[in-house]
Design a protein around this motif. Sequence first.
Motif, PDB file in Angstrom:
ATOM      1  N   ALA A   1      71.745  38.499  27.633  1.00 51.63           N
ATOM      2  CA  ALA A   1      72.820  37.962  26.799  1.00 51.63           C
ATOM      3  C   ALA A   1      72.309  37.172  25.605  1.00 51.63           C
ATOM      4  O   ALA A   1      73.065  36.430  24.975  1.00 51.63           O
ATOM      5  CB  ALA A   1      73.742  37.081  27.643  1.00 51.63           C
ATOM      6  N   LEU A   2      71.054  37.331  25.272  1.00 57.23           N
ATOM      7  CA  LEU A   2      70.472  36.569  24.162  1.00 57.23           C
ATOM      8  C   LEU A   2      71.168  36.862  22.831  1.00 57.23           C
ATOM      9  O   LEU A   2      71.192  36.029  21.947  1.00 57.23           O
ATOM     10  CB  LEU A   2      68.985  36.851  24.032  1.00 57.23           C
ATOM     11  N   ARG A   3      71.722  38.064  22.695  1.00 52.52           N
ATOM     12  CA  ARG A   3      72.350  38.441  21.431  1.00 52.52           C
ATOM     13  C   ARG A   3      73.833  38.077  21.356  1.00 52.52           C
ATOM     14  O   ARG A   3      74.464  38.247  20.307  1.00 52.52           O
ATOM     15  CB  ARG A   3      72.229  39.951  21.202  1.00 52.52           C
ATOM     16  N   ALA A   4      74.383  37.587  22.428  1.00 58.67           N
ATOM     17  CA  ALA A   4      75.829  37.354  22.488  1.00 58.67           C
ATOM     18  C   ALA A   4      76.182  35.946  22.023  1.00 58.67           C
ATOM     19  O   ALA A   4      75.729  34.967  22.620  1.00 58.67           O
ATOM     20  CB  ALA A   4      76.330  37.569  23.907  1.00 58.67           C
ATOM     21  N   PRO A   5      76.999  35.820  20.987  1.00 54.14           N
ATOM     22  CA  PRO A   5      77.360  34.475  20.508  1.00 54.14           C
ATOM     23  C   PRO A   5      77.989  33.609  21.597  1.00 54.14           C
ATOM     24  O   PRO A   5      77.759  32.402  21.618  1.00 54.14           O
ATOM     25  CB  PRO A   5      78.362  34.757  19.380  1.00 54.14           C
ATOM     26  N   GLU A   6      78.747  34.207  22.479  1.00 57.65           N
ATOM     27  CA  GLU A   6      79.441  33.424  23.510  1.00 57.65           C
ATOM     28  C   GLU A   6      78.486  32.817  24.526  1.00 57.65           C
ATOM     29  O   GLU A   6      78.894  31.983  25.336  1.00 57.65           O
ATOM     30  CB  GLU A   6      80.498  34.278  24.214  1.00 57.65           C
ATOM     31  N   SER A   7      77.218  33.219  24.492  1.00 60.95           N
ATOM     32  CA  SER A   7      76.230  32.656  25.414  1.00 60.95           C
ATOM     33  C   SER A   7      75.775  31.264  25.004  1.00 60.95           C
ATOM     34  O   SER A   7      75.166  30.553  25.786  1.00 60.95           O
ATOM     35  CB  SER A   7      75.009  33.567  25.499  1.00 60.95           C
ATOM     36  N   TYR A   8      76.049  30.898  23.767  1.00 60.72           N
ATOM     37  CA  TYR A   8      75.493  29.672  23.206  1.00 60.72           C
ATOM     38  C   TYR A   8      76.555  28.572  23.135  1.00 60.72           C
ATOM     39  O   TYR A   8      77.677  28.806  22.699  1.00 60.72           O
ATOM     40  CB  TYR A   8      74.925  29.946  21.818  1.00 60.72           C
ATOM     41  N   HIS A   9      76.155  27.386  23.568  1.00 57.20           N
ATOM     42  CA  HIS A   9      77.100  26.280  23.639  1.00 57.20           C
ATOM     43  C   HIS A   9      77.076  25.383  22.403  1.00 57.20           C
ATOM     44  O   HIS A   9      78.050  24.712  22.111  1.00 57.20           O
ATOM     45  CB  HIS A   9      76.795  25.417  24.872  1.00 57.20           C
ATOM     46  N   TYR A  10      75.961  25.347  21.732  1.00 57.86           N
ATOM     47  CA  TYR A  10      75.799  24.417  20.618  1.00 57.86           C
ATOM     48  C   TYR A  10      75.528  25.197  19.344  1.00 57.86           C
ATOM     49  O   TYR A  10      74.705  26.115  19.338  1.00 57.86           O
ATOM     50  CB  TYR A  10      74.646  23.456  20.906  1.00 57.86           C
ATOM     51  N   TRP A  11      76.198  24.801  18.269  1.00 56.91           N
ATOM     52  CA  TRP A  11      76.099  25.521  17.000  1.00 56.91           C
ATOM     53  C   TRP A  11      75.862  24.561  15.844  1.00 56.91           C
ATOM     54  O   TRP A  11      76.432  23.467  15.812  1.00 56.91           O
ATOM     55  CB  TRP A  11      77.391  26.296  16.735  1.00 56.91           C
ATOM     56  N   GLY A  12      75.035  25.002  14.920  1.00 55.85           N
ATOM     57  CA  GLY A  12      74.886  24.278  13.671  1.00 55.85           C
ATOM     58  C   GLY A  12      76.018  24.647  12.726  1.00 55.85           C
ATOM     59  O   GLY A  12      76.838  25.530  13.013  1.00 55.85           O
ATOM     60  N   GLN A  13      76.037  24.008  11.577  1.00 61.36           N
ATOM     61  CA  GLN A  13      77.172  24.150  10.675  1.00 61.36           C
ATOM     62  C   GLN A  13      77.090  25.372   9.758  1.00 61.36           C
ATOM     63  O   GLN A  13      78.058  25.690   9.091  1.00 61.36           O
ATOM     64  CB  GLN A  13      77.307  22.896   9.787  1.00 61.36           C
ATOM     65  N   GLY A  14      75.985  26.056   9.747  1.00 64.54           N
ATOM     66  CA  GLY A  14      75.838  27.221   8.889  1.00 64.54           C
ATOM     67  C   GLY A  14      75.223  26.875   7.551  1.00 64.54           C
ATOM     68  O   GLY A  14      75.469  25.799   6.991  1.00 64.54           O
ATOM     69  N   THR A  15      74.425  27.785   7.061  1.00 62.95           N
ATOM     70  CA  THR A  15      73.818  27.628   5.745  1.00 62.95           C
ATOM     71  C   THR A  15      73.902  28.972   5.023  1.00 62.95           C
ATOM     72  O   THR A  15      73.633  30.017   5.610  1.00 62.95           O
ATOM     73  CB  THR A  15      72.362  27.121   5.857  1.00 62.95           C
ATOM     74  N   LEU A  16      74.311  28.927   3.765  1.00 59.08           N
ATOM     75  CA  LEU A  16      74.582  30.158   3.023  1.00 59.08           C
ATOM     76  C   LEU A  16      73.311  30.716   2.398  1.00 59.08           C
ATOM     77  O   LEU A  16      72.585  29.995   1.709  1.00 59.08           O
ATOM     78  CB  LEU A  16      75.619  29.892   1.928  1.00 59.08           C
ATOM     79  N   VAL A  17      73.086  31.985   2.648  1.00 59.43           N
ATOM     80  CA  VAL A  17      71.980  32.713   2.022  1.00 59.43           C
ATOM     81  C   VAL A  17      72.585  33.784   1.122  1.00 59.43           C
ATOM     82  O   VAL A  17      73.376  34.617   1.584  1.00 59.43           O
ATOM     83  CB  VAL A  17      71.068  33.355   3.080  1.00 59.43           C
ATOM     84  N   THR A  18      72.221  33.750  -0.145  1.00 57.13           N
ATOM     85  CA  THR A  18      72.706  34.731  -1.097  1.00 57.13           C
ATOM     86  C   THR A  18      71.506  35.425  -1.720  1.00 57.13           C
ATOM     87  O   THR A  18      70.632  34.763  -2.290  1.00 57.13           O
ATOM     88  CB  THR A  18      73.557  34.077  -2.197  1.00 57.13           C
ATOM     89  N   VAL A  19      71.469  36.742  -1.598  1.00 55.15           N
ATOM     90  CA  VAL A  19      70.373  37.518  -2.143  1.00 55.15           C
ATOM     91  C   VAL A  19      70.917  38.377  -3.279  1.00 55.15           C
ATOM     92  O   VAL A  19      71.788  39.224  -3.070  1.00 55.15           O
ATOM     93  CB  VAL A  19      69.721  38.404  -1.074  1.00 55.15           C
ATOM     94  N   SER A  20      70.407  38.160  -4.461  1.00 54.04           N
ATOM     95  CA  SER A  20      70.875  38.908  -5.624  1.00 54.04           C
ATOM     96  C   SER A  20      70.003  40.139  -5.838  1.00 54.04           C
ATOM     97  O   SER A  20      68.805  40.133  -5.554  1.00 54.04           O
ATOM     98  CB  SER A  20      70.854  38.020  -6.863  1.00 54.04           C
ATOM     99  N   SER A  21      70.611  41.172  -6.369  1.00 50.08           N
ATOM    100  CA  SER A  21      69.868  42.421  -6.591  1.00 50.08           C
ATOM    101  C   SER A  21      69.226  42.448  -7.967  1.00 50.08           C
ATOM    102  O   SER A  21      69.491  41.607  -8.818  1.00 50.08           O
ATOM    103  CB  SER A  21      70.819  43.613  -6.440  1.00 50.08           C
TER     104      SER A  21
END
Length: 125
Positions: free
Chosen positions: A105-125
Motif C-alpha cells: 500500500a505504499l502507493r496509496a494516498p489513504e495509507s498515509y496519516h500525515y500530510w504536508g501542505q504541498g509545494t508547486l512545481v512548474t516546468v516550462s517548455s
Amino acid sequence: VQLQASGGGLVQAGGSLRLSCAASGRTFSGFAVGWFRQAPGNERESVAALSRTGGTTLYLDPVKGRFTVSRDSAKNTVYLQMNSLRPEDTAVYYCAAGARVIMSALRAPESYHYWGQGTLVTVSS
C-alpha cells in the motif's frame, strides 16, 4: 507529526529541483514516507515512496531514473531530487508519512496519516 514541504518553483524543462519535507513533533523513524503530486483535473498520484525501514523505494514509471527519494535522519527531513524535469511534471507536490503503511500500500494516498501542505512545481517548455 507536522510536515513542511518546500523547494518547489518554476524551472525550465531539463532542469532540476530538490523538494524537502521536514518533520516536527517526532522523527520520521519508523514511518513510511511518500511523495505525491496532483495536477489540475487529475487525481493525486504517488510519485515516490520510501518504506518504513528505508529498504524499499518505489517510483512512478515516468519518473524512474529522474527522481530520487532519500531520507536524512539527522535532519529529520526527506528529499525528492528531481532531475530532467518535463512539463508534464508540473503539479502540486505533497509529502506524506504513515506509521503503519504496508508494502503493498505504499502507493496509496489513504495509507498515509500525515500530510504536508504541498509545494508547486512548474516546468516550462
